[in-house]
Design a protein around this motif. Structure first.
Motif, PDB file in Angstrom:
ATOM      1  N   UNK A   1      -6.715 -11.795  15.363  1.00  0.00           N
ATOM      2  CA  UNK A   1      -6.276 -10.888  16.366  1.00  0.00           C
ATOM      3  C   UNK A   1      -5.258 -10.853  16.066  1.00  0.00           C
ATOM      4  N   UNK A   2      -5.346  -8.828  15.629  1.00  0.00           N
ATOM      5  CA  UNK A   2      -3.551  -8.355  15.048  1.00  0.00           C
ATOM      6  C   UNK A   2      -4.133  -6.919  16.203  1.00  0.00           C
ATOM      7  N   UNK A   3      -2.895  -6.344  16.261  1.00  0.00           N
ATOM      8  CA  UNK A   3      -2.683  -5.100  16.615  1.00  0.00           C
ATOM      9  C   UNK A   3      -3.306  -4.200  15.370  1.00  0.00           C
ATOM     10  N   UNK A   4      -3.400  -4.633  14.482  1.00  0.00           N
ATOM     11  CA  UNK A   4      -3.763  -3.633  13.045  1.00  0.00           C
ATOM     12  C   UNK A   4      -5.277  -3.322  13.287  1.00  0.00           C
ATOM     13  N   UNK A   5      -5.046  -2.139  12.529  1.00  0.00           N
ATOM     14  CA  UNK A   5      -7.207  -1.418  12.611  1.00  0.00           C
ATOM     15  C   UNK A   5      -6.728  -0.367  11.248  1.00  0.00           C
ATOM     16  N   UNK A   6      -8.266  -0.636  10.697  1.00  0.00           N
ATOM     17  CA  UNK A   6      -9.082   0.387  10.594  1.00  0.00           C
ATOM     18  C   UNK A   6      -9.826   1.883  10.575  1.00  0.00           C
ATOM     19  N   UNK A   7      -9.718   3.023  10.270  1.00  0.00           N
ATOM     20  CA  UNK A   7      -9.750   3.684  10.912  1.00  0.00           C
ATOM     21  C   UNK A   7     -10.863   4.788   9.368  1.00  0.00           C
ATOM     22  N   UNK A   8     -11.866   5.968  10.349  1.00  0.00           N
ATOM     23  CA  UNK A   8     -12.622   6.350   8.761  1.00  0.00           C
ATOM     24  C   UNK A   8     -12.920   8.161   8.931  1.00  0.00           C
ATOM     25  N   UNK A   9     -12.543   8.457   8.176  1.00  0.00           N
ATOM     26  CA  UNK A   9     -13.099   9.785   8.178  1.00  0.00           C
ATOM     27  C   UNK A   9     -14.041  10.595   8.778  1.00  0.00           C
ATOM     28  N   UNK A  10     -14.075  11.532   9.140  1.00  0.00           N
ATOM     29  CA  UNK A  10     -13.277  12.747   9.815  1.00  0.00           C
ATOM     30  C   UNK A  10     -12.223  11.568  10.619  1.00  0.00           C
ATOM     31  N   UNK A  11     -11.071  12.314  10.559  1.00  0.00           N
ATOM     32  CA  UNK A  11     -10.074  12.210  11.945  1.00  0.00           C
ATOM     33  C   UNK A  11      -8.811  12.558  11.067  1.00  0.00           C
ATOM     34  N   UNK A  12      -8.593  13.269  12.151  1.00  0.00           N
ATOM     35  CA  UNK A  12      -6.777  14.350  11.709  1.00  0.00           C
ATOM     36  C   UNK A  12      -6.131  13.292  11.662  1.00  0.00           C
ATOM     37  N   UNK A  13      -5.334  13.943  10.177  1.00  0.00           N
ATOM     38  CA  UNK A  13      -4.097  13.362  10.756  1.00  0.00           C
ATOM     39  C   UNK A  13      -3.116  13.871  10.372  1.00  0.00           C
ATOM     40  N   UNK A  14      -2.178  14.475  10.865  1.00  0.00           N
ATOM     41  CA  UNK A  14      -1.059  14.753  11.432  1.00  0.00           C
ATOM     42  C   UNK A  14       0.548  14.235   9.890  1.00  0.00           C
ATOM     43  N   UNK A  15      -0.072  14.680   9.635  1.00  0.00           N
ATOM     44  CA  UNK A  15       1.015  13.533   7.952  1.00  0.00           C
ATOM     45  C   UNK A  15       2.835  14.051   8.787  1.00  0.00           C
ATOM     46  N   UNK A  16       2.962  14.802   8.254  1.00  0.00           N
ATOM     47  CA  UNK A  16       4.385  15.027   8.133  1.00  0.00           C
ATOM     48  C   UNK A  16       4.403  15.485   9.676  1.00  0.00           C
ATOM     49  N   UNK A  17       3.262  15.090  10.580  1.00  0.00           N
ATOM     50  CA  UNK A  17       4.235  15.704  12.461  1.00  0.00           C
ATOM     51  C   UNK A  17       4.980  16.721  12.485  1.00  0.00           C
ATOM     52  N   UNK A  18       4.573  17.410  11.398  1.00  0.00           N
ATOM     53  CA  UNK A  18       4.430  19.627  11.751  1.00  0.00           C
ATOM     54  C   UNK A  18       2.800  20.138  11.766  1.00  0.00           C
ATOM     55  N   UNK A  19       3.624  21.587  11.278  1.00  0.00           N
ATOM     56  CA  UNK A  19       1.859  22.196  11.563  1.00  0.00           C
ATOM     57  C   UNK A  19       1.911  22.884  10.317  1.00  0.00           C
ATOM     58  N   UNK A  20       1.728  22.140   9.451  1.00  0.00           N
ATOM     59  CA  UNK A  20       1.242  22.708   8.096  1.00  0.00           C
ATOM     60  C   UNK A  20       1.065  21.716   6.957  1.00  0.00           C
ATOM     61  N   UNK A  21       0.428  20.759   7.560  1.00  0.00           N
ATOM     62  CA  UNK A  21      -0.547  19.704   7.457  1.00  0.00           C
ATOM     63  C   UNK A  21      -1.137  18.733   7.312  1.00  0.00           C
ATOM     64  N   UNK A  22      -2.632  18.896   7.468  1.00  0.00           N
ATOM     65  CA  UNK A  22      -3.304  17.719   7.979  1.00  0.00           C
ATOM     66  C   UNK A  22      -4.475  17.330   6.742  1.00  0.00           C
ATOM     67  N   UNK A  23      -4.618  16.332   7.394  1.00  0.00           N
ATOM     68  CA  UNK A  23      -5.067  15.461   6.046  1.00  0.00           C
ATOM     69  C   UNK A  23      -6.972  14.598   6.871  1.00  0.00           C
ATOM     70  N   UNK A  24      -7.836  14.118   5.890  1.00  0.00           N
ATOM     71  CA  UNK A  24      -8.791  13.330   6.916  1.00  0.00           C
ATOM     72  C   UNK A  24      -9.214  12.157   5.460  1.00  0.00           C
ATOM     73  N   UNK A  25      -8.225  11.131   5.134  1.00  0.00           N
ATOM     74  CA  UNK A  25      -8.282  10.040   4.444  1.00  0.00           C
ATOM     75  C   UNK A  25     -10.077   9.165   4.713  1.00  0.00           C
ATOM     76  N   UNK A  26     -10.232   8.937   3.361  1.00  0.00           N
ATOM     77  CA  UNK A  26     -11.514   8.110   3.864  1.00  0.00           C
ATOM     78  C   UNK A  26     -11.630   7.057   4.766  1.00  0.00           C
ATOM     79  N   UNK A  27     -10.089   6.599   4.831  1.00  0.00           N
ATOM     80  CA  UNK A  27     -10.019   4.949   5.362  1.00  0.00           C
ATOM     81  C   UNK A  27      -8.444   5.290   5.186  1.00  0.00           C
ATOM     82  N   UNK A  28      -8.215   4.901   7.047  1.00  0.00           N
ATOM     83  CA  UNK A  28      -6.648   4.506   6.652  1.00  0.00           C
ATOM     84  C   UNK A  28      -6.289   3.374   7.147  1.00  0.00           C
TER      85      UNK A  28
END
Length: 278
Positions: A144-171
């Motif tokens: 009953x936690x607010x923590x959740x896993x997410x699965x690819x494909x889902x964009x992660x704008x890692x640095x909050x800039x417009x130069x990096x978008x990754x799609x980790x298998x699971x995060x």
């Protein structure tokens, strides 16, 4: 890591058997027997201790790959990054706008302005990713936690800039406020990647250093070829661990509240994909 690879890495690091004994805690006489081949079937605990010691001495090379120019150079040489042609940008200059303009069927990641093509996932890659996601999701709901896993494909704008978008298998994340417009902004708490032959160096070296610098707290690399899971915890004291496919691995940043039983998952995996037993 097999015996020959342990021997080669120790040689590359300039380690004597005596020094390897000191850093691993394995008796010198045991190391001599194992690495000379006198012991035909060394104990799993011995191999794991040697692997962990060598892994600690070979951390993700952040200094070599921390600069944008180094990443661009590596990408251009090895990963089919976009080549410059008249009127086009060169590696290092691509942005989120260019990423969003790509055809939907083209799977890429954008790291510091460089495009990296993503391999088409295999059946066992997808099976493994799905099982890990399901395991973590079930635990999150049970706790009953607010923590959740997410699965690819889902964009992660890692640095909050417009130069990096990754799609980790699971995060994994415990901060729902970081989702906007269907995309995750910033560094997730936990990232898990399953290696494929075409992405090994990118996931281990380039993305590993990028995740560490961006503020990811824990990074798992699953290597089916070598049958091991490499875990790095990027906290004040960086921790590196190597586990086998039969181990139950705790999520260290959760103080062990979350864990993944790879033994059970792997048995199911080789039932459907028996070729992985070799």
């Amino acid at each position: 890591m097999r015996i020959e690879k342990i021997k080669q890495q120790a040689k590359d690091l300039g380690l004597s058997y005596k020094k390897l004994s000191e850093i691993s805690g394995v008796p010198l006489s045991t190391i001599q027997k194992v690495l000379s081949g006198a012991t035909a079937s060394p104990r799993y605990e011995t191999i794991r201790a040697l692997e962990e010691a060598l892994f600690r001495l070979s951390p993700l090379p952040e200094t070599e790959y921390s600069s944008r120019d180094a990443l661009v150079s590596e990408a251009s040489a090895s990963y089919g990054a976009q080549k410059k042609s008249p009127g086009e940008k060169k590696p290092g200059e691509y942005t989120l706008e260019d990423y969003l303009a790509l055809p939907e069927e083209r799977r890429v990641e954008l790291i510091d302005g460089v495009f990296y093509d993503m391999a088409t996932p295999t059946g066992y890659h997808q099976f493994l990713v799905g099982e890990i996601y399901h395991s973590l999701l079930s635990q999150a709901k049970s706790l009953k936690t607010d923590c959740r896993p997410f699965i690819s494909p889902l964009d992660v704008q890692l640095d909050c800039d417009d130069k990096t978008i990754v799609q980790p298998d699971v995060f994994g994340t415990c901060d729902s406020s970081r989702f906007r417009d269907g995309r995750y902004y910033g560094a997730p708490d936990l990232i898990i990647e399953v290696l494929s032959p075409s992405t090994r160096k990118k996931d281990i070296v380039i993305k590993g250093a990028k995740y560490a610098n961006a503020g990811v707290k824990e990074y798992w690399i699953i290597d089916l070829k070598e049958k091991r899971i490499m875990v790095s915890v990027f906290e004040e004291d960086i921790i590196h661990r190597i586990y086998g496919m039969e181990d139950t691995i705790p999520v260290h940043i959760s103080d062990g509240k979350f864990q993944v039983d790879f033994g059970g998952i792997y048995q199911d995996l080789i039932y459907y994909f028996p070729e992985l037993k070799d």
